[in-house]
Design an enzyme around this catalytic site. Sequence first.
Site, PDB file in Angstrom:
ATOM      1  N   ASP A  14     -48.541  33.459 -30.521  1.00 41.18           N
ATOM      2  CA  ASP A  14     -47.364  33.559 -31.152  1.00 41.18           C
ATOM      3  C   ASP A  14     -46.478  32.790 -29.772  1.00 41.18           C
ATOM      4  O   ASP A  14     -46.160  33.578 -29.043  1.00 41.18           O
ATOM      5  CB  ASP A  14     -46.702  34.848 -31.462  1.00 41.18           C
ATOM      6  CG  ASP A  14     -45.310  34.862 -31.851  1.00 41.18           C
ATOM      7  OD1 ASP A  14     -44.763  34.049 -32.496  1.00 41.18           O
ATOM      8  OD2 ASP A  14     -44.639  35.733 -31.487  1.00 41.18           O
ATOM      9  N   GLU A  74     -48.990  30.077 -34.488  1.00 37.78           N
ATOM     10  CA  GLU A  74     -47.979  29.862 -35.272  1.00 37.78           C
ATOM     11  C   GLU A  74     -47.006  28.682 -34.890  1.00 37.78           C
ATOM     12  O   GLU A  74     -46.844  28.466 -33.761  1.00 37.78           O
ATOM     13  CB  GLU A  74     -46.780  31.122 -34.944  1.00 37.78           C
ATOM     14  CG  GLU A  74     -45.917  31.562 -36.034  1.00 37.78           C
ATOM     15  CD  GLU A  74     -45.009  32.583 -35.913  1.00 37.78           C
ATOM     16  OE1 GLU A  74     -43.983  32.457 -35.714  1.00 37.78           O
ATOM     17  OE2 GLU A  74     -45.850  33.809 -36.166  1.00 37.78           O
ATOM     18  N   ASP A 149     -44.486  40.615 -30.129  1.00 37.00           N
ATOM     19  CA  ASP A 149     -45.141  39.347 -30.168  1.00 37.00           C
ATOM     20  C   ASP A 149     -46.628  39.398 -30.003  1.00 37.00           C
ATOM     21  O   ASP A 149     -47.406  38.586 -30.422  1.00 37.00           O
ATOM     22  CB  ASP A 149     -44.462  38.590 -28.721  1.00 37.00           C
ATOM     23  CG  ASP A 149     -42.795  38.703 -28.924  1.00 37.00           C
ATOM     24  OD1 ASP A 149     -42.422  37.885 -29.191  1.00 37.00           O
ATOM     25  OD2 ASP A 149     -42.309  39.928 -28.460  1.00 37.00           O
TER      26      ASP A 149
END
Length: 189
Positions: A14, A74, A149
């Site tokens: 991420d 992502e 996260d």
Amino acid sequence: MIQPVKEKIILGIDPGTTIMGYGVLRVAGVKPEMIAMGIIDLRKFGDHYLKLRHIHERVLSIIESYLPDELAIEAPFFGKNVQSMLKLGRAQGVAMAAALSRDIPITEYAPLKIKMAITGNGQASKEQVADMLQRMLHFPKEDMPVFMDATDGLAAAYCHFLQMGRPVVEKGYHGWKDFIAKNPDKVKR
């Protein structure tokens, strides 16, 4: 249907410019297992270029520790602040470059697709995603990270796991005439 594999390690990331999350899944057969998750803390670096160097060093270190077969990352969502998007894109690019330097294939997933894959709701909160991952991967609540996260990185890896074995559409068609033109052997005249 998920295709069984002997063993595959998936690194999920991420991207972030303050906190970057990561998660590592081991897939044996069709069973995923969380083997690591954590964060790359970039808050102590004032200079953006130093953050990028740290991202590169840490991602390489994670790769060397877990030897992933694939990277799921992502994709940045489109925000209103162009400068923030530029910095986030750079952070993502540095993480991708680290993986590419080790010949690791990369797949990007939109945040909506990741949330949808994990929770069934593209608008799910970080907490909902984390809770669902904890249930599906059966890790203790005590192992839940402080920073979501980390679970977002794990979610990217799990989303990639769920895509294993899905058929890849190699041909796109623009109507019946196009289908017939590209598949004359499948049409009786």
